[in-house]
Structures are given as C-alpha cells and as structure tokens.
Design a protein around this motif. Structure first.
Motif, mmCIF file in Angstrom:
data_model
loop_
_atom_site.group_PDB
_atom_site.id
_atom_site.type_symbol
_atom_site.label_atom_id
_atom_site.label_comp_id
_atom_site.label_asym_id
_atom_site.label_seq_id
_atom_site.Cartn_x
_atom_site.Cartn_y
_atom_site.Cartn_z
ATOM 1 N N TYR A 23 32.827 15.943 -19.233
ATOM 2 C CA TYR A 23 32.190 14.201 -19.786
ATOM 3 C C TYR A 23 33.141 14.121 -21.089
ATOM 4 N N GLU A 39 32.559 10.939 -13.584
ATOM 5 C CA GLU A 39 31.860 10.435 -15.737
ATOM 6 C C GLU A 39 32.774 9.343 -15.677
ATOM 7 N N HIS A 63 26.963 5.823 -11.538
ATOM 8 C CA HIS A 63 27.280 6.702 -10.836
ATOM 9 C C HIS A 63 26.955 6.106 -9.396
ATOM 10 N N HIS A 67 24.413 4.037 -16.918
ATOM 11 C CA HIS A 67 24.974 5.526 -16.687
ATOM 12 C C HIS A 67 24.926 5.888 -15.184
ATOM 13 N N SER A 88 30.341 6.356 -14.496
ATOM 14 C CA SER A 88 29.065 5.962 -15.029
ATOM 15 C C SER A 88 29.571 5.558 -16.641
HETATM 16 ZN ZN ZN Z 1 26.635 11.503 -15.515
#
Ligand code: ZN
Length: 566
Positions: A490, A384, A360, A356, A387
């Motif tokens: 998210y 997001e 990024h 994750h 990631s």
């Molecule tokens: Zn993140």
C-alpha cells in the motif's frame, strides 16, 4: 449473469487431478512452443474454472459466516486448496524448465515465469500440512473478529457498526466507543496472541523447511516481489520516517487546532472537524446511484463498467451480523467479472469502497481479455495503484456524495493517504522484526510494536489505555494475521497514486491514458516495469517521496482553508 445465479459445485478432485495430469504430461513432452501453447491454454481453462469455484465459496462464506453449507465448503477449500496448488506447481516446474523459453515468451509474458519461479521457491509437498494449518488459523482470526457483538447505545453492534460512534463530535461518546471497541480486543487478548503465535510458528516452520533463513526472507517470494529487494524496502521505510512522519506531525497538529484541544488522544484521531466529519448523504441505494453518475461522466470505459456491476449485482455492500469485517475486491475468472465485498456503516469509508474497491474492479474489467488467471491482475503493489488512483480521480464528483462537505472529504481523504504511509511502514517493519525473531514471546512482540510505533507515529497518545500502551493496536489489522507483509504494498502504491493525482492537478493530459494502459496491462509486467510504463517516478527513490510530500503540503493547506469556509 447475476452473482446469485452463478452456480457452485464442488469439483471432483480425482477427475480434476487426472485430467490436469494428462495435460501436464503433454506439456512435458511438448518439443516446441507451437505444441506447448494450445495445451497450456487448456490448463488455463481448467484453472479458471477451479479458481471460480473457490472464489464463489470465499465470497459466499464471507458474506454469511453462519451459512452452514458454505462454511463446510470453505473448510473443504482450506483442506483441498494446497492439493490443487501442488498441480499448479507442477505446471510451473514444467514451463520454467523448458529450454525454449525464448519462444514461449512470444505468447506467455516474462512476468508469468517470474511468478512461477516465486511459487516454486515457496511450495513443496513437505509444507502442505503447514499450509492447511495456516489457513485454519487465518479463518479463526476472521471468525473471532466477526463474532464481536458490542453492547453500545442500547444496541448490539459489530466492529464496523461502531465506526460512526468512534467519530462522534461528542468527546465522551467517541472515547466510550473507542474503549468499548478496545475492550473486545482486551477480552480476547489471549486468543489473538495464541492465533498469532501459532501463525508465526507455522510460517517460520515452512520457511525453514523451504531453505529460507526465516519467513521474512520467504515473504519476498510469497508476495511476488519481482525486481526489488529487502534493502530497497528498508530504504523506503527510512525515507518515510524522514519525509512523511514530520508531515504527519503537522497534519495531526492542525487537526488538534481544528478540534480545539490541548492534546489529541487516540480516540480523537478519527474526528477531522469539530462539528463532524464529512458524511455521505443518502442510503446505500443513493450512494450507488451517485457512483453510477460519476463513472458515466468520468469516461466511457468507467460508464460501461459500472453498468455491469449494477446490472449483475456484483457486490455485497451492507454490514450485517455474521458477515466478515473489512472489504475486498476479487475477480470471478470464468465470468470475467469482479466482485466487491464491503461493510457500509454510514461513514465516508463507504464512498472509499465505491472508489477504491471499484478501482480494483475496473482493472479486472479492463484486463478481461487476459486469459491466464495468474496474470489478469498485477502483483499486489501494482494492483493498489489502480484502486488508490481511482480514489483521487473521483474527487471532482465528491459533491454528489457529500454536498457542502465535499472539501472536507477531499481534505480528510488526502490527509489520510499521507498519515497512512508511516503506519504502513510500521506494520511492515513490525512484521520483519517478528519473523526474524520467531522465538519471541507475545509480550516481546507487543513491546516491539510499541517501540516502533513511537518512532513512526510519535503523535499517538494512548494515555489511559492499557491495551494500546502494551502494544496491541495491530490485533485489529487483518493483514498482520491474514496477509503477512502485504502492508508495504500500500505504501509503494500510494506514492504512485499520489503522483497520478498530482499529474492530473497540474494539467498533464496524458495521465488518464497512462492509467487505462496500466489497467489493461494487468500482471503481464512486474511492478517496477508497470511504474515505468505509467510514466511515474520510482517510489524507492527518496527524492520521489520528498517531491510528492512538498507538493501535497501546499495542496492540503489550500484545501483545509476551503473546507473550513464551507
Ligand atoms: Zn486495495
């Protein structure tokens, strides 16, 4: 350059202001785009340096909150940050008001102007003191959680170190660990309430001063939500309740059956399989070696990226006393490199960091050519996707980390990404209620949380736990305190990442090129445009969520069977 060799010096505030103001004057007088561009580039160089200094402090302070030098510097930036922001605001003001915007768009993306307009709506000298207060309260929350030292198993453990015990295969151990963890929050209930109450009040005060009805309305600008509205988010939360919550009920019931329980309690939810969760094999060094092998095999781009991270020690992964909790990725603009902060604790969460946060970081690396520090990375919901997709793309290499338990990891990881969606919607809904009722007492906020929790997460059984029954789960959720309204990002991103995963599974060969192009775009386009560019369906469409859930349900069933065989 290695991270530890990157030099920090506190900027000379007056000199910086004078120099920036001189450039701003030139920009103000610039009669056309050709005159504007080179001066604008100089402001970007100065701002990149400033941001670099600020981020070096942020990283070094979170790595060791007891380091008095960086604690002092952190306090300096808490105070001075808004003064520097005021100069950025002047820059935006000049740029967005230029009559020759059309010419400026030849070199400066429209998304930068949209960001500028958001910043102009949310900043005013009248709120500087409030911003300082907000920063201090957020630091106080971080420090309070980092101070946790829990007596357990004959040791003194921080919150991250409690993680493995909370997934113990022994039910009484995981209950005891959960309860010890919760006891920390219960002991500091008044403090968490006080910090949050002050945060709600100061945020509401800022919103009202800036002409918004409340902080919820303001959050669309602080979160740079460009191209969609509150009604879209409300619809999204509704669709999550309708299509995802029932799926999570099935997932939790399958978990109950695997664990052989009559009823699943709050302290059972972290244990996926009766004889234990998939745990990574190897120490931190070895995990990093596996990650390196994985990224080298994945693509040439990911290969050179991971070499950069390793060679320059651009991370701090192990958990320690006095280190802040949680994990994050940030970019160090002047060096054009990312940095990853984590708290490894021997659970599968460690691997999630290497996928994750590395996702990024890979984006930061791929968009290294973007010089404007405001648009090197996308807005939060876009970032997001980068990631969360990487977590899925890493599935084929999970045997390196988990050996025979790889399918267990894949199952549990996918199940978690689905179970997360109602939780994310809940956190967002809670915050909307809190900030549209700024006069609520702490007790009213907790009651609201518990009421919504029952709607979004009806499987949560807090029998026997007074603090959670009261509605205090969110004390542990950094974002509620430190990044208000970040949570729905998210949800939006996960529905996009799951689509990337499904495209890959279904043999769509274009998925990787689409992913790379998405990373390279950084923040030069807004979220809805990025989704389109990546050939994904809009997460705001209820049909998208339904389609994704239907497909993942089939995938999960198959994966559970494989996981149980291994
Ligand atoms: Zn993140």
């Amino acid at each position: 350059m290695k991270f530890k060799d990157m030099l920090y010096t506190r900027p000379d505030e007056n000199a910086y202001r004078q120099e920036m103001q001189a450039l701003l004057k030139e920009l103000e007088q610039a009669k056309d785009a050709e005159t504007f561009f080179p001066v604008f580039a100089k402001t970007n160089t100065m701002r990149r340096h400033l941001k670099t200094m600020m981020i070096l402090v942020e990283i070094r302070h979170t790595i060791n909150t007891a380091d008095t030098f960086y604690e002092k510097e952190n306090a300096y930036w808490d105070e001075a940050g808004p003064q520097y922001t005021a100069l950025d605001i002047d820059l935006y003001k000049i740029a967005v008001n230029k009559p020759y915007r059309k010419d400026l768009l030849k070199e400066i993306p429209a998304s930068w102007f949209a960001l500028g307009e958001c910043a102009l709506r949310t900043f005013d000298l009248a709120v500087i003191e409030d911003m300082v207060e907000e920063n201090k309260l957020m630091s106080a929350y971080g420090k309070l959680k980092a101070s946790a030292l829990i007596d357990f198993d004959g040791k003194k453990l921080n919150l991250a170190q409690m993680g493995p015990y909370m997934q113990s295969t022994d039910r009484s151990t995981r209950k005891a660990a959960y309860d010890a963890n919760i006891a920390f929050f219960a002991e500091h209930e008044d403090e968490f309430d006080r910090i949050y109450d002050c945060l709600v009040k100061v945020r509401n005060r800022m919103a009202v001063k800036l002409g918004f009805a409340n902080y919820h309305a303001m959050s669309f600008y602080t979160m740079n939500r460009i191209g969609y509205h509150a009604s879209d988010i409300a619809k999204l939360r509704q669709a999550v309740q309708e299509y995802v919550t029932p799926m999570v009920l099935k997932i939790t019931d399958a978990q109950r059956q695997r664990l052989g329980l009559d009823q699943i309690a709050y302290y059972d939810l972290d244990l996926e399989f009766k004889d234990g969760n998939a745990v990574p094999h190897g120490n931190a060094e070895e995990l990093i070696q596996y990650a390196s092998k994985m990224y080298h095999e994945m693509s040439p781009e990911t290969g050179s990226f991971i070499d950069l991270m390793v060679d320059n020690e651009l991370w701090d992964l192990l958990t320690r006393a006095n280190k802040e909790m949680g994990g994050y990725e940030t970019e160090i603009p002047e060096y054009g490199v990312p940095f990853i902060f984590a708290n490894f604790n021997g659970t599968s969460g460690d691997v999630d960091v290497l996928t994750h946060e590395a996702g990024h970081a890979f984006q930061t690396y791929m968009a290294g050519a973007i010089e404007n520090p405001d648009i090197a990375t996308p807005t939060m919901e876009g970032a997001e996707i980068d990631s969360m997709s990487m977590e899925f793309f890493a599935y084929p290499w999970m045997h390196l980390f988990f050996q025979k338990q790889a399918d267990r990891y894949r199952y549990a990881h996918m199940a978690k990404t689905i179970c997360f969606l109602p939780y994310g919607a809940l956190v967002d809904h809670f915050q909307e209620e809190v900030y549209t009722h700024p006069d609520w007492t702490p007790a009213e906020r907790k009651a609201c949380w518990r009421k919504l929790e029952k709607r979004y997460q009806p499987y949560k059984n807090y029998d026997g736990c007074a603090l959670l029954e009261k509605g205090c789960w969110w004390y542990r959720q950094n974002h509620v305190f430190q990044s208000p309204f970040y949570y729905i990002d998210y949800v939006l991103a996960q529905i996009c990442a799951q689509q990337f995963f499904l495209r890959k599974e279904e043999g769509d060969k274009a998925y990787w090129q689409d992913y790379l192009s998405l990373l390279r775009l950084g923040g030069t386009k807004n979220f809805t445009e990025l989704v389109k560019e990546a050939h994904l369906q809009s997460p705001f469409e209820a049909n998208t969520i339904r389609m994704v859930m239907d497909k993942l349900e089939v995938w999960l069933k198959d994966m559970q069977a494989k996981a149980l065989q291994a």
